[in-house]
Design an enzyme around this catalytic site. Sequence first.
Site, PDB file in Angstrom:
ATOM      1  N   ASP A 184       0.833  -1.189   0.000  1.00 53.76           N
ATOM      2  CA  ASP A 184       0.000   0.000   0.000  1.00 53.76           C
ATOM      3  C   ASP A 184       0.880   1.255   0.000  1.00 53.76           C
ATOM      4  O   ASP A 184       2.059   1.218   0.349  1.00 53.76           O
ATOM      5  CB  ASP A 184      -0.911   0.000   1.223  1.00 53.76           C
ATOM      6  CG  ASP A 184      -2.205   0.750   0.989  1.00 53.76           C
ATOM      7  OD1 ASP A 184      -2.343   1.390  -0.068  1.00 53.76           O
ATOM      8  OD2 ASP A 184      -3.091   0.687   1.859  1.00 53.76           O
ATOM      9  N   GLU A 209       3.246   6.637  -2.434  1.00 55.44           N
ATOM     10  CA  GLU A 209       3.124   7.905  -3.166  1.00 55.44           C
ATOM     11  C   GLU A 209       3.653   9.091  -2.363  1.00 55.44           C
ATOM     12  O   GLU A 209       4.409   9.916  -2.885  1.00 55.44           O
ATOM     13  CB  GLU A 209       1.654   8.184  -3.527  1.00 55.44           C
ATOM     14  CG  GLU A 209       0.922   7.020  -4.175  1.00 55.44           C
ATOM     15  CD  GLU A 209       0.177   6.176  -3.155  1.00 55.44           C
ATOM     16  OE1 GLU A 209      -0.024   6.638  -2.016  1.00 55.44           O
ATOM     17  OE2 GLU A 209      -0.210   5.046  -3.488  1.00 55.44           O
ATOM     18  N   ASP A 225      -8.391   3.924  -3.648  1.00 60.28           N
ATOM     19  CA  ASP A 225      -9.539   4.207  -2.785  1.00 60.28           C
ATOM     20  C   ASP A 225     -10.643   4.939  -3.543  1.00 60.28           C
ATOM     21  O   ASP A 225     -10.774   6.160  -3.486  1.00 60.28           O
ATOM     22  CB  ASP A 225      -9.086   5.053  -1.587  1.00 60.28           C
ATOM     23  CG  ASP A 225      -8.073   4.311  -0.729  1.00 60.28           C
ATOM     24  OD1 ASP A 225      -7.933   3.087  -0.897  1.00 60.28           O
ATOM     25  OD2 ASP A 225      -7.419   4.960   0.107  1.00 60.28           O
TER      26      ASP A 225
END
Length: 739
Positions: free
Chosen positions: A463, A466, A523
Site C-alpha cells: 500500500d 506515493e 480508494d
Amino acid sequence: METSKKDYPQFAGGTAAICEERITNTIDDFRLAPAVQNRLREIETVETTDSGIIVTFKVQAKQSSLCYTHATQLYLYEPCEPTVECLYMHIELWTDRIFRIVFSNEKEIRNPYAKLPKEMQMLIAERETVDFTFENNTLSTNEIDIHINEKTGAIKANYKDGKEFYSQVRIEFKPDNVYETAVSDRNDEYACFEALTLDNDEIIYGLGERFDSVIRNGRTVDFVNKDAIGSTCNRTYINIPFYLSTKGYGLFLNSAAKTDWQIATKDTGAVQFAVQDNQMDYFVIAGRTPKEIIGGYCHLTGYSKLPPLWSFGLWMSRNSYTSWDIAEQIASEARENDVPCDVIHLDTAWFTEDWNCDLKFSPERFPNPKEHMEKLNKQGFKVSLWQYNFIPPRANNTHYAEALENGYLVTDKNGKPYIQPEGCKGSWTDDATVDFTNPAARKWYGDKIKGLFDLGASAIKTDFGEGVPDEGGIYHSVDGKLFHNLYTLVYNATVFNASKENIVWARSGTAGSQRFPLHWGGDSQCTFEALAGTLRGALSVGMSGIPFFSHDIGGFIGLPSDELYIRWAQMGLFSSHSRCHGVGDHTHREPWNFSKEALEIFRYYDKLRYSLMPYIYEQAEKCTKTGLPMMRALYLEYPEDRTVRTIDDEYLFGDSLLIAPVLQPMSKGNTRELYLPKGVWFDYFTKEKIISDGKWITRKIDLKTMPIYVKEGTVLNYCSADTTLANGMGEIIKTEKWV
C-alpha cells in the site's frame, strides 16, 4: 455515511497548503523570466557512433515577457543572450523501429539511477546492434528514416513508405503557447522542454492510470504520484511516462524527475512535455498498430510475470478484519454461502496496533499466525497481508528502532529521519520512510517480508508508496528531486523479490511497474460515477503497459447500495483480478451481507468466472508475452475503426469477450447502448447472433444482466466452478464453440 478518522486515518485534518507545496510541480518557473530558454537551432557538427549520431547544435535563446493586448494578458518571447554555448543531442538506434533522443547542455549521457539495480530502473533493455546509414542529415534503418533539418534542428521520422509518425515543433509565433526543444536555465537550475506535432485528428492515450478520461488530449495531467482519494479526479497513484498515439508511435520518457505534460492544452497542435533536469531522455517507438507499440514499450521496460493461478480467484477483504476469529468466520461464511473464494486478506489491523506497521502479528488478536494460516490453507484459502512503506516512530515499534539505528530511513539535511513539514496532515505525517535505494535497507526489509511468508502468508499488499519525500529528502543512492515517482518501483520490487510467488497487491506505480504484478485502483468512492472512473483507470493503465489490474468491488469510501454493489461485482469479476474491499470494519463488502438477490447475482458471476478460468489463465499467459492488458480498450484491437477511439465504457476481456458493464442505476433506464466492432458477435446470455459492420445496438437489461458478447470463432473451455483454485482449475467439463 460520514467518513471519520477512525475509518480512514488519512483524513487527519489540518491545513493542506504546505503539503501541496511539497509536491507541486515547479516546471512552470522555468517558462517565465528570469529563466532563459536555450533552443536547438542550426547544426554545428555531427559525429557518427556505433549506435547513431551525436549532434552539436547552435543555440537561439528566448525569454518570456509579460505583455497586454486589449483585455488579454500573455507572455511573449523576446530574444536574449543564451546561457549555454551549445546543446548536444544523441540519436541512438535501439532497434529498427525504436530510437532514443537525449539532449542536454552536457555531451555525456547521464544515468541518475545507475546505483540502483537494473531491475529497479525503468529502462532495462540493452541496445541492439542495428544496421544504419547516415547521409544528407538522414539516419536510416531498414524500417524508418530520421531526418534533421539543418537550419532549425527539427527532427522528423517516417516509415519507408513515407508515412510520417513523429516531428518536433519549430514555431516563431510570439506568444509562449509552445515550448519547443530547449534547455531552460533559471539561476543555474535547469529544465528541458520538448514539443511534438499533434495532428488535428490525432489522439493520445496512456500516461498511466487516469480516472478522468482515457483520451489525454486537452486534459490537465497531474503527474505526481498521489493518494488519489477517489476515482473521479485527475489525481492518480500510477503515473507512467509513456503514451500511445493514433499516428503510429509511442513515446517513453526515461526519467522520474518532476515532469509536466501539455497535450493540446497550451496549444492544440502540440504534445509538450518537460522534465526538471538538464537532460531530456526519451524513446520513440514506431508501430503500425497499437499492439506493436505496446510491445515495443515492454521491450524497453519489461514484460509482466505471470501471477499464480490462485490469485485469479476471488479475494475477500475489509479494512480491516480485526482478529483470527473474524477472518476465519469470513472464510466459513464464504463456503456456507457457496461463494467460490481463494484469498482472505488482512488489512491494517493485524499488527500489535492498528496502522502501527511493525510487521508483527498482534499476540492478543492474531496469536499463533503459522497455525492459523495453515488452517486456512487447508481450507483452500491463501492469506494476504497489508503493510506500507512508512514506519511510525513509536517506542513499541522495534521495526523503527532497527531502521533508525542502521540508517535505513530517508533523512533530512541534518541526518535525522525525514518528517513532513509542519501543517502537512495525513496518516504518514510523522512516519519515517524506508529508504529502498539503500541495498542494506532492501535486504533488511526483504528478510522481514520473507519471515511472513515462512509463517504461511502468500501475498503482500504494498500500500501507499506515493507520499514520499522528494527534494527535501536525502536518499542513499538517488537524488530525491529525481525520484518521487520512481520510489514506488523500487519499493514494490523489494517486496516482490522477497515473495515466494509472482505477486504483490500494489497501489502505486510508474514505468516498469508491470514487471511486478499486480496493481489495483486505490480508494474509490461508492458511487456509479466512481465505478465509471475506475473503468477508465483500468483501460488507461492497460494502454500504459500494465496488464493486470483490479479494484475494490463496491467501492472503498462509503457504503454501496445493493444495486451499485451488484454492478461493481459484475465488472469486478470480469477484471484480471477480483477483490471485495471497503473502508471500515462496519462497512462490509462480503456479498452475504447484502440482500438475497445481491448474493445470488454475485454468486452467479463468481461461479461464471471460476468456470471460465481456462480462458482467463490462457489470456493472462498471453498478456505476459505481448504486454497487452486483460481489460482492453477497443482501440487496441480495432485501431482502424474511428468510432472506438472515444469509447471508454466497454472493453474486451482478453481476446474474445466484449464486456459492457452497466454504469448507471436502473432508475435511469433498463437498456444499455453499446458498440459492436465489425465482425460477428454472439450475445453470451441469449445466444443471439449479430453481424456487425461496426454499429451501435440497444440491449435490454435487468439487474442480473451485464451484457457480454463473444467474438465469432471463439472456443471457450469450462472447468468445474470449484470453491478454490488451490489445487488447480480441474478438468475441462464443457466446451463451447461460437460459430
